[in-house]
Design an enzyme around this catalytic site. Structure first.
Site, PDB file in Angstrom:
ATOM      1  N   SER A 217       0.863  -1.188   0.000  1.00  0.00           N
ATOM      2  CA  SER A 217       0.000   0.000   0.000  1.00  0.00           C
ATOM      3  C   SER A 217       0.895   1.232   0.000  1.00  0.00           C
ATOM      4  CB  SER A 217      -0.967  -0.019   1.188  1.00  0.00           C
ATOM      5  OG  SER A 217      -0.301  -0.289   2.389  1.00  0.00           O
ATOM      6  N   GLY A 219      -0.067   4.531   0.107  1.00  0.00           N
ATOM      7  CA  GLY A 219      -0.796   5.739   0.515  1.00  0.00           C
ATOM      8  C   GLY A 219      -1.629   6.272  -0.632  1.00  0.00           C
ATOM      9  N   GLY A 222      -2.012   4.497  -4.116  1.00  0.00           N
ATOM     10  CA  GLY A 222      -2.738   3.242  -4.335  1.00  0.00           C
ATOM     11  C   GLY A 222      -1.943   2.010  -3.971  1.00  0.00           C
ATOM     12  N   GLY A 248      -5.490   0.879   5.337  1.00  0.00           N
ATOM     13  CA  GLY A 248      -4.787  -0.363   5.005  1.00  0.00           C
ATOM     14  C   GLY A 248      -5.628  -1.575   5.371  1.00  0.00           C
ATOM     15  N   ASP A 249      -6.374  -1.470   6.468  1.00  0.00           N
ATOM     16  CA  ASP A 249      -7.234  -2.590   6.892  1.00  0.00           C
ATOM     17  C   ASP A 249      -8.379  -2.780   5.894  1.00  0.00           C
ATOM     18  OD1 ASP A 249      -5.564  -2.515   9.098  1.00  0.00           O
ATOM     19  OD2 ASP A 249      -6.922  -1.236  10.235  1.00  0.00           O
TER      20      ASP A 249
HETATM   21  O1  LIG Z   1      -1.371  -3.490  16.032  1.00  0.00           O
HETATM   22  P1  LIG Z   1      -0.820  -2.166  15.590  1.00  0.00           P
HETATM   23  O2  LIG Z   1       0.167  -2.294  14.486  1.00  0.00           O
HETATM   24  O3  LIG Z   1      -0.342  -1.372  16.758  1.00  0.00           O
HETATM   25  O4  LIG Z   1      -2.007  -1.368  14.916  1.00  0.00           O
HETATM   26  C1  LIG Z   1      -3.200  -1.075  15.584  1.00  0.00           C
HETATM   27  C2  LIG Z   1      -3.780   0.212  15.159  1.00  0.00           C
HETATM   28  O5  LIG Z   1      -3.871   0.273  13.752  1.00  0.00           O
HETATM   29  C3  LIG Z   1      -5.204   0.523  13.345  1.00  0.00           C
HETATM   30  O6  LIG Z   1      -5.781  -0.671  13.013  1.00  0.00           O
HETATM   31  C4  LIG Z   1      -5.240   1.303  12.095  1.00  0.00           C
HETATM   32  O7  LIG Z   1      -4.758   0.455  11.057  1.00  0.00           O
HETATM   33  C5  LIG Z   1      -5.915   1.108  14.532  1.00  0.00           C
HETATM   34  O8  LIG Z   1      -7.224   0.686  14.559  1.00  0.00           O
HETATM   35  C6  LIG Z   1      -5.094   0.657  15.737  1.00  0.00           C
HETATM   36  O9  LIG Z   1      -5.762  -0.231  16.537  1.00  0.00           O
END
Ligand SMILES: O=P(O)(O)OC[C@H]1O[C@](O)(CO)[C@@H](O)[C@H]1O
Length: 309
Positions: A217, A219, A222, A248-249
């Site tokens: 990814s 940013g 894309g 990203g999720d």
């Molecule tokens: O487990 P980490 O890499 O610390 O990432 C967690 C965080 O990243 C996020 O998922 C955003 O991608 C947040 O919701 C937060 O909980």
């Protein structure tokens, strides 16, 4: 069902402030709390796309109870989280209303005992029996061995379940050597894994290290994908402004849903790019509007080539 694993779940707190300045005291104009950690965010997007999804990982303490209560209110997500004596962490995203920039503060998470880690591995093995695909997402909480994802990748592969890994640092390096079907690093994570800051070269290098497909990814630029079937770049229609938390999720959810629906790679990448962009556009971190997503999906560009092999 699709299984998402979040070993380090979180209560995601978003603060909006007029203007974020170091050394200053701030009035928070709005507070939002959501169940989080990367795999939980992936699950929420998958459920919104109409997939059956189960979340597992650890939760504990008062924050863990809030995470579970809030998760119970998300339609279509089944909670199979494993209890922990320690307390689930909080993450704080501070949004500067003036610039729109987001500053993220992630707590390390609670200590996991060897007994709790064994209990999780047993639950994971049972859940895999009903899974069509699995996503392993986010950081490892203290106490979980650094090779944890490598072990979870191997278990999924021996059960014949496609596995996507989205983590960073040494857990990613070891996890890649266990040959996951897909990894989805961002540009920094990919550079750390391969030592190359040239994304095209780095995606190919990460495949040589063991990943079946690499979707980086980038940013606002894309996604860049190197797969067995070919290489592609997927680009959102216009530079998207907003809060990138959870984008990203959302991309991971797009890739996984495309995988279980047997979509060709260009369609998976278009979906993942449109979901990520729609998430950035949404006023609340990690959410997306269906209409915005569909409008973006129609205008994402995917260019590339199919491998001869
Ligand atoms: O487990 P980490 O890499 O610390 O990432 C967690 C965080 O990243 C996020 O998922 C955003 O991608 C947040 O919701 C937060 O909980």
């Amino acid at each position: 069902m699709i299984l998402t694993v979040t070993l380090n779940t979180a209560l995601d707190i978003t603060y909006r402030v007029r203007s974020l300045r170091p050394h200053a005291s701030h009035r928070v104009s709005e507070v939002t709390e959501r169940p989080g950690g990367k795999g939980v965010n992936v699950a929420r997007v998958l459920a919104a796309l109409g997939h059956e999804v189960t979340v597992t990982g650890f939760t504990g303490g008062a924050t863990g109870r809030v995470v579970r209560e809030k998760l119970a209110a998300v339609p279509g997500v089944v909670d199979a989280l494993v209890p922990l004596a320690g307390a689930t962490r909080r993450t704080v995203a501070v949004v500067d209303e003036r610039t729109g920039d987001t500053t993220q503060l992630n707590e390390p998470g609670p200590m996991v005992t060897p007994g709790e880690w064994s209990a999780f591995q047993e639950a994971y093995g049972d859940l895999l029996a009903a899974a069509s695909a699995v996503a392993l997402c986010g950081s490892l909480p203290p106490g979980v061995p650094v090779g944890a994802y490598a072990g979870l990748v191997r278990t999924a592969r021996s059960a014949g379940i496609p596995v996507l890994l989205d983590t960073s640092g040494e857990p990613l390096r070891r996890g890649v050597a266990a040959r996951p079907d897909i990894i989805k690093p961002n540009a920094d994570e990919l550079a750390e894994l391969t030592g190359s800051h040239e994304p095209l070269r780095a995606t190919q290098d990460a495949r040589r290290r063991g990943a079946g497909a690499v979707v980086a990814s980038l940013g606002p630029d894309g996604l860049l994908a190197a797969t067995r079937e070919g290489r592609w770049r997927a680009t959102p229609p216009t530079p998207v402004r907003g809060n990138p938390t959870g984008a990203g999720d959302a991309a991971v959810a797009g890739l996984l849903s495309g995988l279980v629906e047997h979509l060709p790679w260009p369609d998976r990448l278009a979906r993942a790019t449109a979901l990520a962009a729609a998430t950035v556009r949404a006023p609340v971190a990690g959410e997306f509007d269906r209409g915005v997503y569909e409008e973006l999906l129609a205008r994402v560009t995917v260019s590339g080539e199919v491998s001869a092999a």
